[in-house]
Design a protein around this motif. Structure first.
Motif, mmCIF file in Angstrom:
data_model
loop_
_atom_site.group_PDB
_atom_site.id
_atom_site.type_symbol
_atom_site.label_atom_id
_atom_site.label_comp_id
_atom_site.label_asym_id
_atom_site.label_seq_id
_atom_site.Cartn_x
_atom_site.Cartn_y
_atom_site.Cartn_z
ATOM 1 N N PRO A 188 1.538 11.379 -10.041
ATOM 2 C CA PRO A 188 1.005 11.986 -11.273
ATOM 3 C C PRO A 188 0.087 13.168 -10.996
ATOM 4 N N ILE A 189 -0.744 13.069 -9.943
ATOM 5 C CA ILE A 189 -1.644 14.174 -9.612
ATOM 6 C C ILE A 189 -0.846 15.421 -9.258
ATOM 7 N N LEU A 190 0.151 15.260 -8.393
ATOM 8 C CA LEU A 190 0.969 16.403 -7.978
ATOM 9 C C LEU A 190 1.753 16.975 -9.156
ATOM 10 N N PHE B 110 0.834 -1.202 0.000
ATOM 11 C CA PHE B 110 0.000 0.000 0.000
ATOM 12 C C PHE B 110 0.866 1.248 0.000
ATOM 13 N N ASP B 111 1.919 1.253 0.830
ATOM 14 C CA ASP B 111 2.872 2.364 0.847
ATOM 15 C C ASP B 111 3.410 2.631 -0.549
ATOM 16 N N ALA C 216 -0.734 13.304 1.382
ATOM 17 C CA ALA C 216 0.534 12.583 1.322
ATOM 18 C C ALA C 216 1.381 12.857 2.560
ATOM 19 N N MET C 217 1.448 14.119 2.974
ATOM 20 C CA MET C 217 2.235 14.459 4.162
ATOM 21 C C MET C 217 1.658 13.809 5.411
ATOM 22 N N ILE D 284 2.229 6.005 -3.945
ATOM 23 C CA ILE D 284 3.032 6.955 -4.712
ATOM 24 C C ILE D 284 2.550 7.022 -6.155
ATOM 25 N N PHE D 285 2.107 5.893 -6.686
ATOM 26 C CA PHE D 285 1.771 5.831 -8.097
ATOM 27 C C PHE D 285 0.506 6.597 -8.458
#
Length: 270
Positions: free
Chosen positions: A136-138, A126-127, A174-175, A131-132
């Protein structure tokens, strides 16, 4: 000298180091700009060279992070083709991960034994996959916002507003996840405390593998790869270095998270 097991390659460790450094820089510069009108955010802006300087750093490091992500994706695809998309060494989710999750839930409430985990546990997968969908969104929204004039030639103004909301929401999510869940699971849970050195050394002791990942231990013994690490104890200098770096990252992350939560409660900024 205790026996050790190879866990991460030098390239894996390099990817992780790059992600840690760029993520922390993005967190500091992004929060500084977001809360620039508050005393805390203003102090970050002043400390780091001013509002516009933070923007340039944020965008530049974002480009570096995105390029690193793309390189990693290419590397991961090559590994998947060579080793197979599924199997004991794959980071792709399988039904076994859901079974392991259920077994651990029953174990927590005293209704069974803990799951016999393989090389990658369900929370580690899951970690990894978080990221995947986050990167892309960021990356896309960040480029849109930085090049807002060019972007406005192709989409309406409300599109930029949505991009800004998505960028901010994903960054805060994310943070929050990294600074709370990932740090705890990686370093602060009882079996890893006070510092899990595996991502820095690339190796685990065979005792740790047997205890935490018994199914992986069985696979390694069956394939003759059991205990194929160097068996070397990290030098005092190296151990001191990664401990200071690791806890420095944890401290910075928690400092940013606590102040962000305080400001969100006080000002309603989100």
């Amino acid at each position: 000298m205790s026996r050790t097991q190879k866990r991460f390659t030098p390239l894996d460790r390099l990817f992780h180091l790059g992600l840690v450094v760029t993520f922390l820089i993005q967190s500091v510069t992004g929060l500084g700009r977001l809360y620039a009108t508050t005393p805390w955010g203003g102090s970050l802006v002043t400390l780091l060279g001013g509002y516009e300087h933070l923007l340039q750093v944020h965008y530049g490091v974002g480009v570096v992070m995105t390029l690193g992500f793309l390189v990693h994706v290419g590397h991961a695809l090559v590994c998947a083709v060579r080793r197979g998309w599924f199997g004991p060494d794959s980071l792709v989710f399988s039904w076994q991960d859901f079974r392991h999750f259920g077994e651990n839930v029953r174990w927590v409430v005293g209704k069974g034994e803990p799951a016999r985990l393989g090389r990658w546990s369900y929370w580690e997968k899951f970690d990894y996959w978080a990221i995947f969908w986050g990167m892309p969104i960021l990356a896309v929204t960040g480029i849109m916002l930085y090049h807002s004039v060019e972007t406005s030639r192709y989409i309406a103004g409300w599109g930029l507003n949505i991009a800004g909301l998505l960028h901010r929401a994903e960054a805060l999510l994310a943070m929050g996840y990294i600074f709370l869940v990932h740090f705890f699971m990686g370093h602060l849970r009882p079996s890893a405390f006070p510092m899990n050195p595996t991502i820095f050394t690339g190796e685990m002791t065979t005792e740790e593998v047997q205890e935490e990942k018994p199914a992986w231990a069985d696979d390694l013994k069956r394939t003759g790869l059991w205990g194929d690490g160097s068996g070397k104890t990290p030098s005092l200098l190296f151990k001191t270095g990664y401990t200071v770096f690791g806890y420095g990252a944890v401290a910075i992350g928690l400092y940013l998270l606590v102040n962000t939560l305080i400001l969100m409660g006080q000002t309603g900024l989100h």
